[in-house]
Each structure stands twice: as C-alpha cells, then as structure tokens.
Scaffold this motif. Structure first.
Motif, PDB file in Angstrom:
ATOM      1  N   ASP A   1       0.806  -1.219   0.000  1.00 52.31           N
ATOM      2  CA  ASP A   1       0.000   0.000   0.000  1.00 52.31           C
ATOM      3  C   ASP A   1       0.842   1.273   0.000  1.00 52.31           C
ATOM      4  O   ASP A   1       0.312   2.356  -0.214  1.00 52.31           O
ATOM      5  N   ARG A   2       2.142   1.143   0.210  1.00 50.45           N
ATOM      6  CA  ARG A   2       3.021   2.312   0.140  1.00 50.45           C
ATOM      7  C   ARG A   2       3.361   2.675  -1.300  1.00 50.45           C
ATOM      8  O   ARG A   2       3.996   3.680  -1.570  1.00 50.45           O
ATOM      9  N   PHE A   3       2.923   1.860  -2.258  1.00 52.86           N
ATOM     10  CA  PHE A   3       3.294   2.023  -3.658  1.00 52.86           C
ATOM     11  C   PHE A   3       2.084   2.028  -4.580  1.00 52.86           C
ATOM     12  O   PHE A   3       1.040   1.476  -4.260  1.00 52.86           O
ATOM     13  N   ARG A   4       2.283   2.616  -5.734  1.00 57.56           N
ATOM     14  CA  ARG A   4       1.379   2.413  -6.862  1.00 57.56           C
ATOM     15  C   ARG A   4       1.977   1.219  -7.585  1.00 57.56           C
ATOM     16  O   ARG A   4       3.161   1.224  -7.924  1.00 57.56           O
ATOM     17  N   TYR A   5       1.227   0.167  -7.781  1.00 57.75           N
ATOM     18  CA  TYR A   5       1.827  -1.020  -8.385  1.00 57.75           C
ATOM     19  C   TYR A   5       1.085  -1.449  -9.639  1.00 57.75           C
ATOM     20  O   TYR A   5      -0.113  -1.252  -9.777  1.00 57.75           O
ATOM     21  N   THR A   6       1.868  -1.991 -10.570  1.00 57.86           N
ATOM     22  CA  THR A   6       1.371  -2.453 -11.852  1.00 57.86           C
ATOM     23  C   THR A   6       1.894  -3.864 -12.070  1.00 57.86           C
ATOM     24  O   THR A   6       3.080  -4.120 -11.865  1.00 57.86           O
TER      25      THR A   6
ATOM     26  N   GLU B   1       6.139 -10.618 -16.998  1.00 54.32           N
ATOM     27  CA  GLU B   1       6.242 -11.277 -15.689  1.00 54.32           C
ATOM     28  C   GLU B   1       6.970 -10.394 -14.681  1.00 54.32           C
ATOM     29  O   GLU B   1       7.920 -10.814 -14.015  1.00 54.32           O
ATOM     30  N   GLN B   2       6.499  -9.135 -14.552  1.00 53.21           N
ATOM     31  CA  GLN B   2       7.118  -8.180 -13.642  1.00 53.21           C
ATOM     32  C   GLN B   2       6.075  -7.527 -12.772  1.00 53.21           C
ATOM     33  O   GLN B   2       4.927  -7.342 -13.158  1.00 53.21           O
ATOM     34  N   LEU B   3       6.498  -7.162 -11.576  1.00 54.47           N
ATOM     35  CA  LEU B   3       5.701  -6.344 -10.665  1.00 54.47           C
ATOM     36  C   LEU B   3       6.422  -5.002 -10.577  1.00 54.47           C
ATOM     37  O   LEU B   3       7.568  -4.940 -10.137  1.00 54.47           O
TER      38      LEU B   3
END
Length: 64
Positions: A43-48, A54-56
């Motif tokens: 939750d500390r990040f904007r994530y995609t 195959e990457q976060l």
C-alpha cells in the motif's frame, strides 16, 4: 492454516534497498507460496502487474 507474525529486521527488493521496510508484519499460509508480501508493504506504492513480461512494477507515492 495461517500464521501471523512480525519479522525482525527489514525487507526490500534487491534492486531497491532504499525502500526497506523495517520489522514488517507478515502472514504465512499453507498454500503454494511460503510467504506473501503484505498489504501493509504494497500500500506504500502504486503497483502495476506486467503479465506479459512477468514483472511487478512499484512506484512510491509522492512524499514516501
């Protein structure tokens, strides 16, 4: 079965030690994975999620 706890020390992705989180609360569960990255950390990040590569991808929010 789920096991909740707190890790001593810190965690971070190998490529970004500056984003270390100290003494995180964690959840371990008897499933395919041995441990899961918790919502408290993500939750500390904007994530995609880039499924094709195959990457976060994590981007800290401004001011974090």
């Amino acid at each position: 079965m789920r096991h909740r706890g707190q890790l001593d020390g810190g965690i971070h992705f190998a490529s970004t030690p500056q984003l270390r989180q100290d003494n995180p609360r964690v959840l371990f569960q008897s499933i395919i994975h041995d441990g899961l990255i918790g919502r408290e950390h993500l939750d500390r990040f904007r994530y995609t999620v880039d499924v094709q590569r195959e990457q976060l991808l994590l981007t800290p929010f401004a001011g974090s």
